[in-house]
Design a protein around this motif. Structure first.
Motif, short mmCIF file in Angstrom:
data_model
loop_
_atom_site.label_atom_id
_atom_site.label_comp_id
_atom_site.label_asym_id
_atom_site.label_seq_id
_atom_site.Cartn_x
_atom_site.Cartn_y
_atom_site.Cartn_z
N GLU A 81 0.96 -1.60 -0.08
CA GLU A 81 0.43 0.01 0.30
C GLU A 81 0.67 1.14 0.00
N GLU A 82 1.35 1.66 1.01
CA GLU A 82 2.91 2.68 0.78
C GLU A 82 3.56 2.53 -1.00
N LEU A 83 3.69 1.51 -1.37
CA LEU A 83 4.40 1.29 -2.88
C LEU A 83 3.18 2.05 -3.71
N LYS A 84 2.29 1.37 -4.12
CA LYS A 84 0.66 2.02 -4.28
C LYS A 84 0.98 3.76 -4.64
N LYS A 85 0.80 4.28 -3.07
CA LYS A 85 0.61 5.56 -3.20
C LYS A 85 2.16 6.98 -3.10
N SER A 86 2.63 6.03 -2.74
CA SER A 86 4.39 6.94 -3.28
C SER A 86 4.36 6.99 -4.66
N LEU A 87 3.68 5.56 -5.50
CA LEU A 87 3.70 5.74 -6.89
C LEU A 87 2.92 7.19 -7.70
N PHE A 88 1.53 6.86 -6.65
CA PHE A 88 1.01 7.89 -7.10
C PHE A 88 1.93 8.86 -6.75
N ALA A 89 1.85 9.51 -5.64
CA ALA A 89 2.02 10.65 -5.66
C ALA A 89 3.78 11.53 -6.17
N PHE A 133 3.91 9.76 -9.51
CA PHE A 133 3.89 9.99 -11.14
C PHE A 133 3.02 11.25 -11.47
N SER A 134 1.36 11.43 -10.22
CA SER A 134 0.32 11.84 -10.86
C SER A 134 0.68 13.59 -11.29
N GLN A 135 2.18 13.92 -10.96
CA GLN A 135 2.72 15.48 -11.99
C GLN A 135 2.31 14.89 -12.94
N PHE A 136 2.37 14.42 -13.81
CA PHE A 136 2.52 14.13 -14.84
C PHE A 136 1.40 13.89 -15.92
N GLY A 137 -0.01 13.80 -15.02
CA GLY A 137 -1.05 13.81 -15.69
C GLY A 137 -2.13 12.91 -14.59
N LYS A 138 -3.29 12.36 -15.58
CA LYS A 138 -4.18 11.80 -14.23
C LYS A 138 -3.88 10.89 -14.36
N ILE A 139 -3.92 9.99 -13.42
CA ILE A 139 -3.84 8.46 -13.04
C ILE A 139 -4.99 7.66 -12.67
N LEU A 140 -4.97 6.84 -13.96
CA LEU A 140 -6.60 6.18 -13.91
C LEU A 140 -6.44 4.67 -12.53
N GLU A 141 -5.31 4.83 -12.52
CA GLU A 141 -4.77 3.06 -11.94
C GLU A 141 -3.48 2.77 -11.18
N VAL A 142 -3.22 2.02 -10.43
CA VAL A 142 -1.75 1.88 -9.34
C VAL A 142 -1.76 0.43 -9.73
N LEU A 143 -0.81 -0.67 -10.37
CA LEU A 143 -1.01 -2.13 -9.92
C LEU A 143 0.48 -1.96 -9.41
N ALA A 144 -0.23 -3.04 -8.23
CA ALA A 144 1.34 -3.31 -7.86
C ALA A 144 1.14 -5.21 -6.94
N PHE A 145 1.41 -5.72 -7.02
CA PHE A 145 0.99 -7.80 -6.37
C PHE A 145 1.74 -7.66 -5.25
N LYS A 146 1.52 -8.66 -4.44
CA LYS A 146 2.04 -9.47 -3.72
C LYS A 146 2.75 -10.45 -3.73
N THR A 147 2.52 -11.14 -4.88
CA THR A 147 2.91 -12.15 -5.35
C THR A 147 4.56 -11.90 -5.54
N GLN A 182 7.45 -4.71 -9.15
CA GLN A 182 7.33 -3.93 -10.18
C GLN A 182 5.77 -3.98 -10.34
N ALA A 183 5.10 -3.01 -11.47
CA ALA A 183 4.08 -1.74 -11.12
C ALA A 183 4.16 -1.44 -12.17
N TRP A 184 1.98 -1.11 -12.70
CA TRP A 184 2.20 -0.48 -13.81
C TRP A 184 1.08 0.85 -12.60
#
Length: 244
Positions: A28-36, A38-52, A58-60
Motif C-alpha cells: 500500500e505504501e508503494l502504490k501511494k508513493s507511485l501515485f504521488a 507520477f500524478s504530476q504528469f497527468g491524471k492517473i486512472l490506476e496503479v497496479l502492484a501485487f504481493k505475489t 514491479q508495478a504498472w
C-alpha cells in the motif's frame, strides 16, 4: 539512450511498466508513493502492484492520456525511488481499465494451478512479464545532477511566501502537502540533496512538514530544487525556511 526513453520497440500507450522497485516497501505504501510521484504528469486512472513473488519489484501506472505516460517515462527514468533507480518502459498490453473504456476488453479467467496453454493464458503471461529484461543502456539514465532538478514545477510558488520570511537556516518548512503524504514519500524527494537529515510531520496538522539538513546552504539547494513540485496535480509544494 533514445531506445530507453521511448520504451524500445513497444509503441507508446497510456500505461507504463516499472521494475527494479524496492521489494521491502509495503504494497500500500508503494502504490501511494507511485501515485504521488507520477500524478504530476497527468491524471492517473490506476496503479497496479501485487504481493505475489513473481510480481515483486514491479508495478504498472495507467494514465488517462498517452502523452502523460510518455512524459513520465522520459523524466522519471532512473529516478532513485526508495534507494533504487526505476526502470520504466511502456506496457506491452492494455490495462483492463483502458480496454473497458475503448470497448476492446475481453474478460480473463483467474490463473489456475494447472497449466492452461490457451492463447489468452499466454497473453496474460506476456503482460505479467512485460519488460522484465532490463535495458543494458540503463546505467546512463541519470548522472551527478540531482534527478529531481529535471522534474517540471510551477514557477509561481514564491508569490505565496510570507512577507516576513524566516532567515535562512538548516530547517525547511513545507506546506500545501496532500493529506495522504507520508514521511517516506517526502524523504524520497528530499534525500536526493546533500546534507539531508530527517523529515518530521505533525499528525495533528496534516499538510505540513519540517525537513532538516546539515546547514543552511544545503537546505537552500534543496528548497530551490523542489519548490513548487507537485506531489499530485492540485498541490504544488510551498517551501520556506522554518521559523525558530
Amino acid at each position: 539512450m533514445a531506445e530507453l526513453s521511448t520504451g524500445g520497440e513497444i509503441p507508446p500507450n497510456m500505461t507504463i511498466y516499472i521494475n527494479n522497485l524496492n521489494e521491502k516497501i509495503k504494497l500500500e505504501e508503494l502504490k501511494k508513493s507511485l501515485f504521488a510521484v507520477f500524478s504530476q504528469f497527468g491524471k492517473i486512472l490506476e496503479v497496479l502492484a501485487f504481493k505475489t513473488l513473481k510480481h515483486k519489484g514491479q508495478a504498472w501506472v495507467v494514465f488517462e492520456e498517452a502523452s502523460s505516460a510518455t512524459n513520465a517515462l522520459r523524466q522519471m527514468q532512473g529516478f532513485p525511488f526508495y534507494d533504487k533507480p526505476m526502470r520504466i518502459q511502456y506496457a506491452k498490453t492494455k490495462s483492463d481499465i483502458i480496454a473497458k473504456a475503448d470497448g476492446t476488453f475481453v474478460p480473463r479467467e483467474r490463473r489456475k494451478r494447472h497449466d492452461d496453454r490457451g492463447r489468452k493464458r499466454k497473453e496474460q503471461h506476456d503482460a505479467n512479464q512485460a519488460g522484465v529484461g532490463a535495458n543494458p543502456a540503463y546505467g546512463g539514465a541519470y548522472g551527478a545532477t540531482p534527478p529531481l532538478s529535471q522534474i517540471p514545477y510551477l514557477g509561481g510558488a514564491k508569490s505565496a511566501v510570507p512577507e516576513a520570511p524566516a532567515p535562512p537556516n538548516s530547517i525547511l518548512f513545507v506546506q500545501n502537502l496532500p493529506h495522504e503524504t507520508t514521511p517516506m514519500m517526502l524523504q524520497m524527494f528530499f534525500c536526493q540533496y546533500p546534507g539531508f537529515k530527517e523529515v518530521r510531520m505533525v499528525e495533528a496538522k496534516p499538510g505540513i512538514a519540517f525537513v532538516e539538513y546539515g546547514d543552511e546552504m544545503q537546505s537552500t539547494v534543496a528548497m530551490q530544487g523542489l519548490q513548487g513540485l507537485k506531489i499530485n496535480q492540485q498541490n504544488p509544494m510551498l517551501i520556506t525556511y522554518a521559523k525558530k
